[in-house]
Enzyme design. Structure first.
Site, PDB file in Angstrom:
ATOM      1  CB  CYS A 298       0.035   3.642   1.879  1.00  0.00           C
ATOM      2  SG  CYS A 298      -1.525   4.246   1.227  1.00  0.00           S
TER       3      CYS A 298
ATOM      4  CG  HIS B 245       0.460   5.113   5.737  1.00  0.00           C
ATOM      5  ND1 HIS B 245       0.496   6.216   4.909  1.00  0.00           N
ATOM      6  CD2 HIS B 245      -0.676   4.421   5.404  1.00  0.00           C
ATOM      7  CE1 HIS B 245      -0.563   6.187   4.116  1.00  0.00           C
ATOM      8  NE2 HIS B 245      -1.292   5.112   4.399  1.00  0.00           N
TER       9      HIS B 245
ATOM     10  CG  ASN C  29      -3.931   7.587   3.181  1.00  0.00           C
ATOM     11  OD1 ASN C  29      -2.792   7.824   2.780  1.00  0.00           O
ATOM     12  ND2 ASN C  29      -4.415   6.359   3.234  1.00  0.00           N
TER      13      ASN C  29
END
Ligand code: UT7
Length: 364
Positions: A128, A268, A298
Site C-alpha cells: 500500500c 492511504h 482500499n
C-alpha cells in the site's frame, strides 16, 4: 558523501525540482456494495461502515483483464488531458501488488498497451506504500536530469487475491488505478521532501502465503486457499496508526510545517478510523483530509493517486500537501509537496478531452 551539486543527468545538467503536472484515474464500472457483501458473508452494512468507513468498492470483471487494463486507461487519460505526446515519456514506474504476471513487469505491459515505446519501465512492490515509493524514485530521476517526463501509476486488482468467503478481508479492498505525470517544475512548486521506510518483521501480519518462490502454486496451495490476502487486522491497525502519524510528524518537523500551513493530507485509504487518528495526531481538521475510501475501499497502490484525481478540481497552485502511506512489508512513507498547477482548470481540460468524470464527485 556525494555532493549533490556533482550529480548530472544525461545532458550534464541537473533536472531541478520534480513536480506532479497532471493526474488521471480509472475505476471499473462494477460496484460491489456492503449490502451485496452481507449476502455473501456474515457481515452487515453497519459493521463495515462503522469499522472502516467503506460503503462500496469497484470490481474489475472480464476474462483476461489484469491491473494493466486499469493502469493503461489511467495513463491514456493522463496523456490526453495533459496534451502529452506518448513519444515524450521517457520513464514509467508502476506500483502494484497484483501484477498481471510474475514476469514481465506490469509496467512493461502498460508501455506496450499505451504505445510509449522502448523506454525504461519497471514495477515497484511496496504494497500500500507503493505509490509513495514509486513517486520518490521518479522524483530522483527528474532531479538528476535522467528523465524529463515520467509517469508513475499505482494500479491494483485486489479482487484477484481476495477470498470472498473471508469476512475479515473481503469487505476492505477494491480495484482501481491512478497515474501522475512528473516533470521538472516550471514554477518552483513540486516534490520538496520524501520519506520511505520498511520493516520486514511485519510480514506475518499481512501477506499472501503462496504463489511466490517460497511456496509455488500447487493443487494443495489452491485447495488450502493460500493465494489470498492474509491479514491480522487488529495488529496491522496498531502499526498503521503509529507509522502514519510518525511519517506526518517527521515531514512536518523537518519542513517547518504546522497544521495551519498544511492545506491537504493525502493519506492511504485503508480505514477511515486510521485516517482520522492520523489527522487528529497532526491536529488537522478533516476538511483538509482527502477521503475516497467510502466509494473505492482500499485499492492498495492506487489510493493516493485516486485521491489526487478525485480532489483535483479543488487543488490550487501552491497548495501545501502531505502524503502518508502504510502497508504490507511493513512499508510506510510519505511526501511533502507544493501543488504545481491549477486543478480546476486541468479538470476542465479533462472534460474537454471527453474523458469520463463519473467517479469524481467527492463525498465530504
Ligand atoms: O492497507 C494495508 C494496511 N491495512 C490496514 O491498515 C488495515 C488495518 N486494520 C483494520 O483496518 C481493522 O483492523 C479491520 C477493519 C480489518 C478490522 O476492524 P477491527 O475493529 O480491528 O476488528 P477486529 O479484527 O478486532 O475484529 C472485531 C470483531 C471480531 O469478532 P469477535 O472476535 O470480537 O467476536 C471479528 O471477527 O469483528 C469481527 N469481524 C467482523 N464482523 C462483521 C471482522 N470482520 C467483520 C466483518 N463483519 N466484516
Amino acid at each position: 558523501m556525494l555532493d549533490s551539486s556533482n550529480v548530472r543527468g544525461r545532458n550534464g545538467q541537473l533536472g531541478g525540482l520534480a513536480a506532479i503536472t497532471g493526474v488521471h484515474g480509472h475505476v471499473p464500472d462494477d460496484v460491489l456494495t456492503n449490502a451485496e457483501l452481507a449476502a455473501m458473508v456474515d457481515t452487515t452494512d453497519a459493521w463495515i461502515t462503522e469499522r472502516t468507513g467503506i460503503r462500496e468498492r469497484r470490481i474489475l470483471k472480464g476474462d483476461g483483464l489484469g491491473s494493466s487494463h486499469m493502469a493503461a486507461k489511467a495513463v491514456r487519460g493522463l496523456l490526453a488531458k495533459t496534451g502529452t505526446d506518448p513519444r515524450d515519456i521517457d520513464l514509467l514506474i508502476c506500483a502494484t501488488t497484483t501484477p498481471d504476471l510474475v514476469f514481465p513487469s506490469t509496467a512493461n505491459l502498460i508501455c506496450e498497451m499505451v504505445g510509449l515505446g522502448q523506454i525504461g519501465s519497471f514495477d515497484v512492490q511496496a504494497a500500500c506504500s507503493g505509490f509513495v515509493y514509486a513517486l520518490t524514485i521518479a522524483s530522483q530521476f527528474i532531479e538528476t536530469g535522467k528523465s524529463r517526463k515520467a509517469i508513475v501509476v499505482g494500479a491494483d486488482k485486489m479482487s484477484a487475491i481476495i477470498d470472498y468467503t473471508d469476512r475479515a478481508t473481503c469487505v476492505l479492498f477494491g480495484d482501481g488505478a491512478g497515474a501522475v505525470l512528473v516533470e521538472p517544475s516550471a514554477n518552483g512548486c513540486g516534490i520538496l521532501d520524501t520519506l520511505i521506510r520498511s520493516d520486514g518483521s511485519g510480514m506475518p501480519h499481512l501477506h499472501q502465503k503462496a504463489g511466490g518462490s517460497r511456496m509455488p502454486a500447487s493443487a494443495e496451495t489452491v485447495a488450502k486457499r493460500l493465494h489470498y490476502v492474509h491479514q491480522e487486522g487488529a495488529a496491522v491497525y496498531k502499526f498503521a496508526v503509529a507509522r502514519m502519524a510518525e511519517v506526518a510528524s517527521e515531514l512536518m518537523s523537518r519542513n517547518d510545517l504546522t497544521p495551519d500551513t498544511i492545506d491537504w493530507l493525502t493519506p492511504h485509504q485503508a480505514n477511515r478510523r486510521i485516517i482520522e487518528a492520523t489527522a487528529e495526531r497532526m491536529k488537522l481538521p478533516m476538511e483538509k483530509v482527502m477521503l475516497t475510501i467510502q466509494k473505492f475501499g482500499n485499492t492498495t497502490a492506487a489510493t493516493i493517486p485516486l485521491c489526487l484525481w478525485d480532489y483535483e478540481p479543488r487543488l490550487k497552485t501552491g497548495d501545501r500537501m502531505l502524503m502518508a502511506a502504510f502497508g504490507g512489508g511493513f512499508t510506510w512513507g510519505g511526501a511533502y509537496l507544493t501543488w504545481a498547477y491549477d486543478g480546476r482548470k486541468a479538470a476542465g481540460e479533462e472534460a474537454a478531452a471527453g474523458l469520463p468524470e463519473s467517479c469524481r464527485e467527492t463525498i465530504p
